[in-house]
Design a protein around this motif. Structure first.
Motif, mmCIF file in Angstrom:
data_model
loop_
_atom_site.group_PDB
_atom_site.id
_atom_site.type_symbol
_atom_site.label_atom_id
_atom_site.label_comp_id
_atom_site.label_asym_id
_atom_site.label_seq_id
_atom_site.Cartn_x
_atom_site.Cartn_y
_atom_site.Cartn_z
ATOM 1 N N ARG A 434 22.237 -16.915 -49.200
ATOM 2 C CA ARG A 434 21.333 -16.856 -48.674
ATOM 3 C C ARG A 434 21.034 -15.046 -48.574
ATOM 4 N NH1 ARG A 434 22.235 -19.995 -43.497
ATOM 5 N NH2 ARG A 434 24.555 -17.823 -42.918
ATOM 6 N N ILE A 435 21.913 -14.315 -48.913
ATOM 7 C CA ILE A 435 20.956 -13.167 -49.079
ATOM 8 C C ILE A 435 19.967 -12.993 -50.127
ATOM 9 C CG2 ILE A 435 22.502 -12.151 -50.819
ATOM 10 C CD1 ILE A 435 22.630 -10.088 -48.898
ATOM 11 N N GLY A 436 20.112 -13.474 -51.111
ATOM 12 C CA GLY A 436 18.955 -13.370 -52.457
ATOM 13 C C GLY A 436 17.509 -14.261 -51.801
ATOM 14 N N PRO A 437 17.211 -15.271 -51.615
ATOM 15 C CA PRO A 437 16.424 -15.444 -50.760
ATOM 16 C C PRO A 437 15.042 -14.999 -49.644
ATOM 17 C CG PRO A 437 18.042 -17.696 -51.290
ATOM 18 C CD PRO A 437 18.245 -16.265 -51.630
ATOM 19 N N ALA A 438 16.055 -14.537 -49.351
ATOM 20 C CA ALA A 438 15.401 -14.106 -47.413
ATOM 21 C C ALA A 438 15.056 -12.233 -48.162
ATOM 22 C CB ALA A 438 16.882 -13.894 -46.852
ATOM 23 N N ILE A 439 16.015 -11.590 -49.063
ATOM 24 C CA ILE A 439 15.871 -10.646 -49.139
ATOM 25 C C ILE A 439 14.692 -10.754 -50.066
ATOM 26 C CG2 ILE A 439 16.179 -8.769 -50.352
ATOM 27 C CD1 ILE A 439 17.933 -8.022 -48.896
ATOM 28 N N HIS A 440 14.431 -11.434 -50.610
ATOM 29 C CA HIS A 440 13.339 -11.947 -51.753
ATOM 30 C C HIS A 440 12.134 -11.421 -51.238
ATOM 31 C CE1 HIS A 440 11.630 -12.096 -55.363
ATOM 32 N NE2 HIS A 440 10.927 -12.845 -55.033
ATOM 33 N N LYS A 441 11.551 -12.675 -49.453
ATOM 34 C CA LYS A 441 10.762 -12.046 -48.566
ATOM 35 C C LYS A 441 10.641 -10.906 -47.978
ATOM 36 C CE LYS A 441 10.361 -17.329 -47.166
ATOM 37 N NZ LYS A 441 11.632 -18.049 -48.231
ATOM 38 N N ILE A 442 11.474 -10.799 -48.018
ATOM 39 C CA ILE A 442 11.021 -9.419 -47.182
ATOM 40 C C ILE A 442 10.682 -7.748 -48.048
ATOM 41 C CG2 ILE A 442 12.111 -6.968 -45.960
ATOM 42 C CD1 ILE A 442 13.973 -9.194 -44.574
ATOM 43 N N LYS A 479 17.445 -11.442 -37.964
ATOM 44 C CA LYS A 479 16.964 -12.521 -37.087
ATOM 45 C C LYS A 479 15.941 -13.599 -36.761
ATOM 46 C CE LYS A 479 16.622 -9.107 -32.577
ATOM 47 N NZ LYS A 479 15.929 -8.090 -32.863
ATOM 48 N N ARG A 480 15.345 -13.189 -38.868
ATOM 49 C CA ARG A 480 14.921 -14.130 -38.553
ATOM 50 C C ARG A 480 15.487 -15.023 -40.065
ATOM 51 N NH1 ARG A 480 9.969 -10.603 -42.195
ATOM 52 N NH2 ARG A 480 8.869 -9.750 -40.328
ATOM 53 N N TYR A 481 16.373 -14.797 -40.320
ATOM 54 C CA TYR A 481 17.111 -16.064 -41.842
ATOM 55 C C TYR A 481 18.359 -15.964 -41.627
ATOM 56 C CZ TYR A 481 12.356 -14.180 -43.876
ATOM 57 O OH TYR A 481 10.615 -14.257 -44.146
ATOM 58 N N HIS A 482 18.322 -15.905 -40.279
ATOM 59 C CA HIS A 482 20.360 -15.562 -40.275
ATOM 60 C C HIS A 482 20.990 -15.242 -41.019
ATOM 61 C CE1 HIS A 482 18.116 -17.783 -37.019
ATOM 62 N NE2 HIS A 482 17.675 -18.659 -37.319
ATOM 63 N N VAL A 483 21.308 -14.286 -41.887
ATOM 64 C CA VAL A 483 21.821 -14.257 -42.199
ATOM 65 C C VAL A 483 22.231 -12.769 -42.235
ATOM 66 C CG1 VAL A 483 22.437 -12.211 -45.070
ATOM 67 C CG2 VAL A 483 20.080 -14.954 -44.843
ATOM 68 N N ASP A 484 23.908 -12.877 -41.881
ATOM 69 C CA ASP A 484 24.280 -11.231 -41.309
ATOM 70 C C ASP A 484 25.190 -11.297 -42.518
ATOM 71 O OD1 ASP A 484 24.097 -11.640 -38.746
ATOM 72 O OD2 ASP A 484 25.288 -13.501 -38.447
ATOM 73 N N LEU A 485 25.230 -9.597 -42.619
ATOM 74 C CA LEU A 485 25.482 -8.676 -43.594
ATOM 75 C C LEU A 485 26.128 -7.472 -42.327
ATOM 76 C CD1 LEU A 485 22.468 -8.132 -45.311
ATOM 77 C CD2 LEU A 485 23.909 -9.640 -45.949
ATOM 78 N N LYS A 486 26.987 -6.512 -43.592
ATOM 79 C CA LYS A 486 27.798 -5.515 -43.098
ATOM 80 C C LYS A 486 26.942 -4.623 -43.976
ATOM 81 C CE LYS A 486 32.020 -6.287 -43.276
ATOM 82 N NZ LYS A 486 33.579 -6.897 -42.481
ATOM 83 N N LEU A 487 27.053 -2.921 -43.122
ATOM 84 C CA LEU A 487 26.179 -1.723 -43.528
ATOM 85 C C LEU A 487 27.017 -1.228 -43.923
ATOM 86 C CD1 LEU A 487 23.236 -2.176 -44.150
ATOM 87 C CD2 LEU A 487 23.275 -0.881 -42.447
#
Ligand SMILES: Nc1nc2c(ncn2[C@@H]2O[C@H](COP(=O)(O)OP(=O)(O)OP(=O)(O)O)[C@@H](O)[C@H]2O)c(=O)[nH]1
Ligand SMILES: [Mg+2]
Length: 716
Positions: A434-442, A479-487
């Motif tokens: 999911r990370i690709g499409p979600a980040i694209h929006k941001i 919150k918006r796209y339910h993608v969980d990332l570790k930094l």
């Protein structure tokens, strides 16, 4: 809602250092103008303009919001053009340095900037930044000293810091009545009346005579104001010399002209939290601030990115339609929301303007005005007004749209290069998908963000303007796209370059079976100035390499440079001069010359004394005076060069240039060194060589992290 004509519109950018009360001030102005029924508070998460969930959670502004007040000036600063309602559009901008990109980008839509200054701290680093943005867009600038009720608020000191930094053209329009908790309002120096406010009241003052104790000071300040206004206007000057003063109406008109000509920067006073000073300020915005047409003409070009011929447009309804997109928001529910300014003409609902930037047309269904997150549909918007529209398909920030028969392109926004890069790791496989499409929006709403994947380590990299910036993006993704990332800790974006010249041959020749492969190129490498990237020069004479294979050589060199030579960091700031080669009628190909280019580059790098570059940061530390020695010592031990220090009141500002690699844990150190009483800002300054002994370690570590020797494969 009424459609306001250009002359009845004001676009006011509210800007300033972080936490000075910009959002709270807009909230008090909206309440006073009757746009809200309750005074929204930042502390309670109830303001109109900090509506995003991250903003509410963090109690800071992250992106610019729009709001408006419909206000009929009540004659508080002179009779003026009382009666008619004016629509004041507010752009409530972020103040935290990490988010100032957005402030700069959105102030393009403002016709004047109201700079908010903290009454206790005076001018701060952010104050100077937003002042510079005002200069960049060439718009009038005024100041409001807010938080006048604050403990240790000090009008004289705040005013003194403003004139010291911005000059004597910053002129008080008011003197305070009461101080700290006793702050009750101000003497208006135009009408020479006292405006007394009830704390936490309706934001409208009682008008009284000037108290005797303030009479003398008010008279002197009034005279200064009159003199400043008259200066530069011969007619007013004459009148002033004749009568020793100016009638209120002439003074107010003169002030308006001087303000709009940027000769005067008026200063007013408020307590936003307690709603003191609000109506007087609204009158000032309506009566003295410019309408959009007063900027003269808008300047665009016949082609995008300020290319082609210059085109001038009057900011008027009578001109052909042109609108400029200054912001895009990616709303998970409403979809894409496009924020624009009508630069000329009248925009009607359902219009179908041409997007000049993309060469397509877009239907603008449901044009609307924003009160924070709340949209109200309007039938039309006149020249100069600000609005939004949802769900445009192919329109992005920086685009110009308009009447097909009258194309124009307004200048593209300035985009700041990221100064910090984090690796982000998807928590699960699903997150990875999911990370690709979600980040694209941001990315669409935030041009200062960069997302990429490290070709060697396969890590996802997020680059932005600061740690907080990246943290906010990670929170939004969750919150918006339910993608969980570790930094993961930030990475230093090292680069590589060359210090010497080289002359190398790249030869690719394979003769095994069927079709052969053949390409030879000779390339000189030379160092180039810092920041120039890669310059490829075609210096082939007599067809030693046919024209169509020359770009192949260039691609091979660029691809190889991108993958690095010493430690996998991109190689920059060099010239590659292709001056000779050989080809074969049958066996040469695009691929053969790409590989030849790449081989020549690698061979050249061996000779050209490769070196590592690191980013240096401009750091400013704000701390109580007594810590200045500790702070400087610590920065020096981080390979920093101290560029100076400055004392403002009890605060010392230490300025230094420090390698980014040494600043990764600075926040923690500074907090413990000063018991949390210091803050700092840091921004990218320039690249410079890494000292040899450190470079060795960096290179070893980078190779170890990649788990391989830097690639030796020949494939491009
Ligand atoms: N007492 C008092 N508190 C104020 C005043 N103005 C703002 N505050 C408080 O200051 C804090 C910051 O206010 P904001 O309005 O969020 O400041 P800001 O300038 O918008 O902050 P950023 O947008 O994040 O830069 C909040 O807790 C406010 O309640 C004021 O005039 N008096
Ligand atoms: Mg704010």
């Amino acid at each position: 809602m009424k459609a306001y004509e250009t002359q009845s519109i004001r676009n006011v950018g509210i800007a300033g250092h972080g936490d000075t009360g910009k959002t709270q001030l807009v909230s008090s102005l909206l309440f006073t103008a009757g746009m809200t029924t309750r005074l929204g508070k930042v502390t309670e998460g109830t303001t109109v303009t900090d509506w995003d969930e991250e903003e509410i959670a963090r109690k800071i502004t992250i992106h610019t919001s729009l709001a408006y007040a419909e206000w009929a000036p009540s004659g508080l600063i002179g009779k003026g053009d009382c009666g008619e309602k004016i629509k004041i559009n507010f752009l409530d901008t972020p103040g935290y340095s990490t988010f100032l990109n957005d402030t700069r980008a959105s102030l393009v839509a403002a016709d004047a900037v109201l700079i908010v200054v903290d009454a206790a701290a005076g001018v701060q680093v952010g104050t100077e930044k937003v002042w510079d943005y005002g200069i960049e867009y060439d718009v009038p600038r005024a100041f409001v000293i807010n938080w006048m009720d604050r403990e240790l608020a000090n009008y004289d000191r705040a005013m003194e810091s403003i004139t010291r930094v911005f000059g004597r053209n910053a002129v008080p329009l008011q003197l305070p009545i009461g101080s700290e908790r006793g702050f009750r309002g101000a003497i208006d120096l135009i009408t020479m009346k006292a405006h007394l406010y009830t704390p936490d009241g309706d934001g409208k003052p009682k008008i009284e005579e000037i108290p005797a104790v303030l009479a003398e000071a008010s008279k002197t300040a009034h005279e200064t104001l009159v003199e400043m206004v008259a200066e530069g206007d011969d007619a007013l000057m004459e009148e002033f010399f004749e009568k020793g003063t100016l009638p209120i109406e002439d003074l107010r008109k003169g002030l308006r002209e001087a303000f709009q000509a940027k000769r005067i920067h008026p200063v007013v006073l408020t307590s936003a939290l307690h709603n003191i000073g609000s109506a007087t300020l609204l009158d000032l915005l309506a009566d003295v601030f410019p309408d959009p047409s007063q900027r003269g003409t808008a300047i665009g070009h016949s082609e995008t990115a300020s290319k082609g011929n210059e085109i001038k447009r009057k900011i008027a309804d009578s001109e052909p339609l042109s609108i400029f997109v200054f912001k895009t928001l990616a709303d998970p529910f409403a979809g894409r929301v496009t924020y624009f300014k009508v630069m000329s003409g009248v925009l009607k609902n359902d219009a179908m303007p041409q997007n000049f930037t993309r060469g397509t047309s877009e239907r603008l269904q449901h044009i609307q005005v924003m009160q924070g997150k709340t949209a109200t549909a309007v039938p039309e918007l006149h020249a100069g007004d600000l609005g939004t529209v949802a769900k445009l398909k192919e329109t992005f920030t920086g685009d110009t749209l308009g009447d097909k028969s009258a194309p124009i392109h307004y200048p593209l926004p300035h985009v700041t290069e990221p100064s910090i890069t984090f690796a982000v790791e998807p928590k699960t496989r699903a997150d990875e998908d999911r990370i690709g499409p979600a980040i694209h929006k941001i990315l669409e709403e935030d041009p200062s963000l960069r997302f990429s994947r490290d070709p060697q380590t396969k890590e996802f990299l997020l680059a932005g303007s600061g740690q907080q910036h990246i943290e906010v993006v990670v929170a939004k993704l969750h919150k918006r796209y339910h993608v969980d990332l570790k930094l993961h800790p930030p990475k230093v974006p090292y680069r590589e370059t060359i210090r010497g010249k080289a002359d190398a041959e790249g030869k690719h020749k394979k003769q095994t079976g069927g079709h052969g492969q053949f390409g030879v190129c000779r390339v000189r490498l030379e160092p180039a100035a810092r920041g120039t990237g890669i310059e490829f020069i075609d210096d082939i004479f007599g067809g030693a390499i046919p024209k169509n294979w020359i770009p192949s050589v260039e691609k091979g060199i660029r691809a190889s440079a991108e993958r690095g030579f010493l430690a996998g960091f991109p190689v920059v700031d060099f010239k590659a001069i292709l001056y000779d080669g050989k080809y074969h009628d049958v066996d040469s190909s695009d691929m053969a010359f790409k590989i030849a280019g790449s081989l020549a580059f690698k061979e050249g790098m061996k000779q050209a004394r490769p070196a590592l570059l690191e980013p240096l940061m401009h750091v400013e530390v704000y701390a109580p005076d007594q810590y200045s020695g500790d702070i400087m010592g610590d920065l020096s031990s981080r390979r920093g060069r101290i560029n100076g220090s400055e004392v403002r009141g009890a605060t010392v500002i230490v300025k230094a240039s420090v390698p980014f690699a040494e600043m990764l844990n600075y926040a923690t150190t500074l907090t413990s060194m000063t018991q949390g009483r210091a803050t700092y800002t840091m921004e990218y300054s320039h690249y410079d060589y890494v000292p040899a002994e450190i470079a060795e370690k960096v290179i070893a570590a980078a190779k170890a992290a990649r788990g391989v020797e830097v690639e030796e494969e020949e494939h491009v």
